[in-house]
Structure formats: structure tokens, C-alpha cells
Write a protein that holds these residues in place. Structure first.
Motif, PDB file in Angstrom:
ATOM      1  N   GLU A 364     -30.088  12.460  -7.819  1.00  0.00           N
ATOM      2  CA  GLU A 364     -29.161  12.834  -5.758  1.00  0.00           C
ATOM      3  C   GLU A 364     -27.875  11.467  -6.083  1.00  0.00           C
ATOM      4  N   ALA A 365     -28.734  10.537  -6.351  1.00  0.00           N
ATOM      5  CA  ALA A 365     -27.001   9.816  -6.062  1.00  0.00           C
ATOM      6  C   ALA A 365     -25.676  10.229  -6.827  1.00  0.00           C
ATOM      7  N   ILE A 366     -26.278  10.327  -8.546  1.00  0.00           N
ATOM      8  CA  ILE A 366     -25.208  10.939  -9.587  1.00  0.00           C
ATOM      9  C   ILE A 366     -24.759  11.990  -8.934  1.00  0.00           C
ATOM     10  N   ALA A 367     -25.142  12.871  -8.543  1.00  0.00           N
ATOM     11  CA  ALA A 367     -24.846  14.109  -8.233  1.00  0.00           C
ATOM     12  C   ALA A 367     -24.311  14.427  -7.135  1.00  0.00           C
ATOM     13  N   ARG A 368     -24.357  13.684  -5.767  1.00  0.00           N
ATOM     14  CA  ARG A 368     -23.329  13.637  -4.726  1.00  0.00           C
ATOM     15  C   ARG A 368     -22.051  12.459  -5.134  1.00  0.00           C
ATOM     16  N   GLY A 450     -34.963  -3.113  -9.626  1.00  0.00           N
ATOM     17  CA  GLY A 450     -35.225  -3.937 -10.030  1.00  0.00           C
ATOM     18  C   GLY A 450     -33.120  -4.450  -9.653  1.00  0.00           C
ATOM     19  N   THR A 451     -33.113  -5.588 -11.400  1.00  0.00           N
ATOM     20  CA  THR A 451     -31.740  -6.203 -10.594  1.00  0.00           C
ATOM     21  C   THR A 451     -30.431  -4.957 -11.183  1.00  0.00           C
ATOM     22  N   ASP A 452     -30.920  -3.713 -12.223  1.00  0.00           N
ATOM     23  CA  ASP A 452     -30.184  -3.266 -12.870  1.00  0.00           C
ATOM     24  C   ASP A 452     -29.775  -1.505 -11.898  1.00  0.00           C
ATOM     25  N   ALA A 453     -30.601  -1.620 -10.774  1.00  0.00           N
ATOM     26  CA  ALA A 453     -30.088  -0.470  -9.948  1.00  0.00           C
ATOM     27  C   ALA A 453     -29.323   0.149  -9.778  1.00  0.00           C
ATOM     28  N   LEU A 454     -29.475   1.011  -9.630  1.00  0.00           N
ATOM     29  CA  LEU A 454     -28.601   1.852  -9.114  1.00  0.00           C
ATOM     30  C   LEU A 454     -27.997   2.134  -7.658  1.00  0.00           C
ATOM     31  N   ALA A 474     -21.275   5.535  -6.353  1.00  0.00           N
ATOM     32  CA  ALA A 474     -22.915   5.729  -6.759  1.00  0.00           C
ATOM     33  C   ALA A 474     -22.270   4.994  -8.071  1.00  0.00           C
ATOM     34  N   ALA A 475     -23.055   3.734  -8.500  1.00  0.00           N
ATOM     35  CA  ALA A 475     -22.720   3.083  -9.833  1.00  0.00           C
ATOM     36  C   ALA A 475     -23.457   1.763 -10.320  1.00  0.00           C
ATOM     37  N   GLU A 476     -23.607   1.153 -11.433  1.00  0.00           N
ATOM     38  CA  GLU A 476     -24.773   0.399 -11.423  1.00  0.00           C
ATOM     39  C   GLU A 476     -24.158  -0.873 -10.694  1.00  0.00           C
ATOM     40  N   ASP A 477     -22.536  -1.551 -10.738  1.00  0.00           N
ATOM     41  CA  ASP A 477     -21.962  -2.485 -10.696  1.00  0.00           C
ATOM     42  C   ASP A 477     -21.419  -2.127  -8.694  1.00  0.00           C
ATOM     43  N   ILE A 478     -21.965  -3.100  -8.295  1.00  0.00           N
ATOM     44  CA  ILE A 478     -22.108  -2.836  -6.620  1.00  0.00           C
ATOM     45  C   ILE A 478     -20.639  -3.112  -6.210  1.00  0.00           C
ATOM     46  N   VAL A 479     -19.514  -3.460  -6.409  1.00  0.00           N
ATOM     47  CA  VAL A 479     -18.359  -3.641  -6.425  1.00  0.00           C
ATOM     48  C   VAL A 479     -17.947  -2.298  -6.852  1.00  0.00           C
ATOM     49  N   MET A 480     -18.004  -1.742  -8.005  1.00  0.00           N
ATOM     50  CA  MET A 480     -17.324  -0.659  -9.207  1.00  0.00           C
ATOM     51  C   MET A 480     -18.152   1.176  -7.538  1.00  0.00           C
TER      52      MET A 480
END
Length: 499
Positions: A364-368, A450-454, A474-480
Motif C-alpha cells: 500500500e505504501a509503495i502504491a501510494r 525490523g531495521t530494514d523496514a519500509l 516511501a523507501a527503505e532509507d529514511i532520508v530518501m
């Protein structure tokens, strides 16, 4: 093969012998009531002589006036049998070991003495007007001629059923078939089997016994029990019903509910790949499998999940296909173009390649994120590159390179953290657009653990004219994720202004 097979559930007796499991009286009653609702024929409620609490539990279960036959275990000892009878059970399950290794090292008695004790125990229990089931413990390692002699003698003494226990799980299906067939031919009462899972063949051996004429199978919920456990109720029931078409008289749609109850009360976790009731029993990830199941469930499901109280799940990951992802998006009521679907599929597979399981929330996050993008042709700001440096001895610093209406611009800035530095650098870089943007709200959410959370970031931006835009990234990297949300918000403000 019999037309009907009785289900003898020993979750509360043999199942409770699982190392580390100890149920309270109230918990045993709760499980017994659920087993009765499910429709088992016999509930072995416990070993009444074992303790005061065990006696109380068996007696309380017997007082509930359940439809199922309530059974208590007893050695071929008068005190054991008296305890079971005093607990008001319908059936007493008496047993004595018959294998030479048990006779020599555990009981320290001869074959003749064991036979005499077995007959005495059965006669004593039968004289009290209860149903009597006799078990020759460690039957499968007992000399077969002697075993048949014991069974014949106990039937003559009044046993209503005889049970063949594979106490240490050493049988193979062909041998279990052969032994059971001999016992069935030797006695004129129903034959039962009790198989342990030391070599992973408890269910297979139980089914082989039924093929040979056994009319009752001992099982436990989730296959719990001593050492590697017993034959699983769920697997035996569904195999008999779906593969053998045998009448059982149980409500199979309660299997998952029953499994979850026992899992919760015993603390014995059901592995996800457990047949019938495991979390993955009806889960599909492969694109080929998912496509087939979506078109016609029977392509990759031998039984319907609803028949056991389960649900079908389409799991997303690197093996996921377009059909599965599109179906999930439709269920979420998220409309996408073919181009957007391609991008969503690409991102899902990218996450899967990194070893991450993609949840519905991730999708859902990726789609949004994809649907929320301003079309490239209308984007005033295009992020080309970003670099961030941070550490305990460095002031967080970010540099960005963007295209503003086709022209390249670079900027750098420091901040209190990497996200702050990146946003400050972006604000500098877009100054030439003539938009003074203020970050009014910033919200970060880790979609899965997890530390690799989206990570999904939501920002609310406001320009100098009071125009407001909310955007997500949305990304695995918070900065991105933060940068994507900010750029997206700026582009929305630019579209509104006509810039």
C-alpha cells in the motif's frame, strides 16, 4: 477400510506431556469444550491418579455433560482404575508395556506376569460398567505372537477396544499396515492406533493402520506430545476426509480455531509451514502459483481454506507476479495505470531481492508512493542526486543536484540530523523557482518491523501564498523517503501555482 473412523483426542493427556507444557484445570476444561464442539468421539481428559489437580480436571470435564466420550488413563493397577472411575469418566484406557525391553528394564516382570496383570486390569475396569480400551504399550517393538496373545486375552476379559501404540515412532507405513491387519484379524472388537512422530511418520502410519482396518485413531491438536509429538489431529482428519472420503462427524471448519486455542494455552508455537493450520498453509508467493490460484483455486490448493477455517493469502516478494499484485491492489481499491503497475511490481521485486518479505502495508505504501507522483512531464523539480554525511564527529551535511525546469542546480547545507540537512539543501536548490516553502508537518512511520523496514514519510508544505500540499514518500532509507516526499510536495505546489 472402515466406513467411519472414530477420532480419539489425547491432547489433554499425551499432548500435555509435551516438555514445558502444564495446563490449569480451567484451561483443560476450555480445550475439552472446544474439542467437543469440534466433534471428536473421545476426549482423553488426563491421567486421574497422577495428581490432585489432574483428578480434578478430569472430573470437571466429565461433569460438563459433553457429547464426546470422556476417558481417563490408568495403568493396570486397581488404584489407577479407581481414580479414573471416581472421576466419573465414561471410558477407562488401561495399559501395560509388553515389549521385552520394557518388561526387563522398566517393569521387571515376565511376559506371563504382564499378561496376567493386563487381564486383571481389564476385568476390574469392565466390572465397573465403563467402556474399556486396552493398550499394549510399545506394541510395535513387542514380539508379534505374544502381542496377539495379549490382545486376545484382554478382549476375552472384557476390553471393548484394543489400541496399538507405536510408542517410540519406529514403524513404517507398510509395517504398520501389516501389524494392524493381524490385530484386526485376531480380535472381534474395534482396533485403535496411537502413533508417535519420532521419525515424522505418525500421520502416515495412522493412515496405513486405517487402510488395514483400524476404526479409531489417537491424535493430538497440532501434533503435540512426548518428544517429537503424536499424530496431528488436523492432518489425520483432513487426510481421512479429503483423500479417503471417510465419514468422521467433525466440524473441519473449526480446525484453525482449535489449533490457535491450543497454541495459545500451551505456548507451543505452530510453525508457519505446518500443513492445514500453519500460517503458510494457503499462502502463495510464486507468480505462477498466484496467477493459477487467482484464476482457479484448485490449481494449487488440494482443499479450500474455508473448509478448515483458514484464509488464502497472496504473499508478495521477489517471486510475485503482475496478476497477484494487481489483484491485491484491486482488493485495496487502489487504481493504477499499466505504467504505474509496472513500477510497483519493480519496487516489490526489488525489496524481495533484498531478502525482505513485502507485507500488504508495504504494498500500500509503495502504491501510494507511485500513484502520488506528479507525472514527469509536469514535474518542476527532478531530483538527480543526493549525498549525506553524518556521524558522531561530523555535523550532518547534505548536498543535492536537481533539475529545475530542465536546468541543473546544486546546493549543500548542514542540519541537526541527516533528514534536516537534506531538506535544507533541497530548499536552497529550489530557491530559483521562486517558491518559498515551509515544512509545516513531518511524520515518519515504519511500515513493518525490523531495521530494514519500509519507511513512509508524510509532509505538509505551505508556500508564501498559503497554498498547502500534503505528500508521501516511501523507501527503505529514511532520508530518501523524506526527500521524495518533499520533492513531491514542491511539485504539487508548483502545479497549483502554474509554475
Amino acid at each position: 477400510m472402515p466406513d467411519r473412523v472414530r477420532i480419539f483426542d489425547t491432547t489433554l493427556r499425551d499432548g500435555e506431556q509435551t516438555p514445558g507444557v502444564s495446563l490449569t484445570v480451567e484451561e483443560k476444561v476450555e480445550i475439552a469444550m472446544k474439542l467437543d464442539e469440534f466433534g471428536v468421539d473421545t476426549i482423553e481428559a488426563g491421567f486421574p491418579v497422577a495428581s490432585e489437580g489432574e483428578f480434578e480436571a478430569v472430573k470437571m470435564i466429565a461433569s460438563e455433560e459433553l457429547e464426546a466420550e470422556i476417558c481417563g488413563l490408568a495403568r493396570c493397577v486397581k488404584g489407577d482404575i479407581d481414580a479414573a472411575i471416581d472421576a466419573d469418566v465414561d471410558c477407562v484406557h488401561v495399559f501395560i508395556a509388553t515389549s521385552d525391553i520394557h518388561l526387563k528394564y522398566k517393569l521387571e516382570m515376565s511376559r506371563e506376569e504382564a499378561l496376567e496383570r493386563a487381564v486383571e486390569g481389564v476385568e476390574y475396569a469392565s466390572d465397573h460398567g465403563v467402556t474399556v480400551e486396552f493398550s499394549a504399550e510399545d506394541a510395535t517393538r513387542t514380539d508379534w505372537d505374544y502381542l496377539l496373545e495379549v490382545y486376545k486375552a484382554t478382549v476375552e476379559a472384557g476390553a471393548d477396544r484394543v489400541n496399538v501404540p507405536d510408542t517410540v515412532g519406529v514403524m513404517t507405513p507398510p509395517e504398520m499396515y501389516r501389524l494392524t491387519a493381524e490385530v484386526v484379524d485376531a480380535v472381534n472388537v474395534p482396533v485403535s492406533v496411537h502413533c508417535h512422530n519420532d521419525f515424522g511418520m505418525a500421520v502416515a502410519n495412522s493412515l496405513a493402520a486405517v487402510e488395514a482396518g483400524a476404526e479409531q485413531v489417537h491424535v493430538t491438536v497440532n501434533g503435540i506430545g512426548e518428544r517429537a509429538g503424536n499424530a496431528s489431529l488436523e492432518q489425520v482428519v483432513m487426510a481421512l476426509k479429503a483423500l479417503y472420503d471417510i465419514e468422521l462427524g467433525v466440524r473441519t471448519e473449526m480446525l484453525v480455531e482449535l489449533s490457535r486455542l491450543v497454541e495459545r494455552l500451551t505456548g507451543v508455537v505452530v510453525p508457519p509451514n505446518t500443513p492445514i493450520v500453519g500460517e503458510n498453509a494457503f499462502a502463495h508467493e510464486s507468480g505462477i502459483h498466484s496467477h493459477g490460484v487467482i484464476k482457479k483455486a484448485e490449481t494449487y490448493e488440494p482443499i479450500r481454506p474455508e473448509d478448515v477455517g483458514h484464509k488464502r493469502r497472496i504473499v508478495l516478494g521477489k517471486h510475485a507476479g503482475r496478476h497477484a499484485i494487481k489483484k491485491k491492489l484491486e482488493e485495496m481499491r487502489i487504481e493504477v495505470t499499466e505504467e504505474q503497475l509496472d513500477e510497483i511490481v519493480r519496487r516489490v521485486k526489488e525489496l524481495g531481492d533484498k531478502g525482505k518479505r513485502v507485507t500488504e502495508d508495504d504494498l500500500e505504501a509503495i502504491a501510494r508512493d507511485v500513484v502520488g507522483e506528479v507525472p514527469e512531464s509536469e514535474a518542476a523539480v527532478k531530483l538527480e542526486e543526493i549525498a549525506v554525511m553524518t556521524g558522531n564527529k561530523f555535523t550532518p551535511t547534505a548536498s543535492v543536484r536537481v533539475y529545475l525546469d530542465g536546468e541543473e542546480h546544486e546546493a549543500a547545507s548542514t542540519g541537526v540530523g541527516p533528514v534536516d540537512a537534506a531538506i535544507r539543501a533541497l530548499r536552497k536548490a529550489i530557491e530559483e523557482l521562486g517558491i518559498d516553502v515551509e515544512l509545516k508537518e513531518y511524520r515518519l512511520e515504519a511500515i513493518t518491523g525490523g531495521t530494514d523496514a519500509l519507511a513512509e514519510v508524510t509532509v505538509r508544505l505551505e508556500d508564501e501564498n498559503g497554498n498547502v500540499a500534503t505528500a508521501r514518500g516511501a523507501a527503505e532509507d529514511i532520508v530518501m523517503a523524506s526527500v521524495k516526499a518533499f520533492v513531491r510536495g514542491v511539485n504539487r505546489l508548483a502545479c497549483r501555482r502554474g509554475d
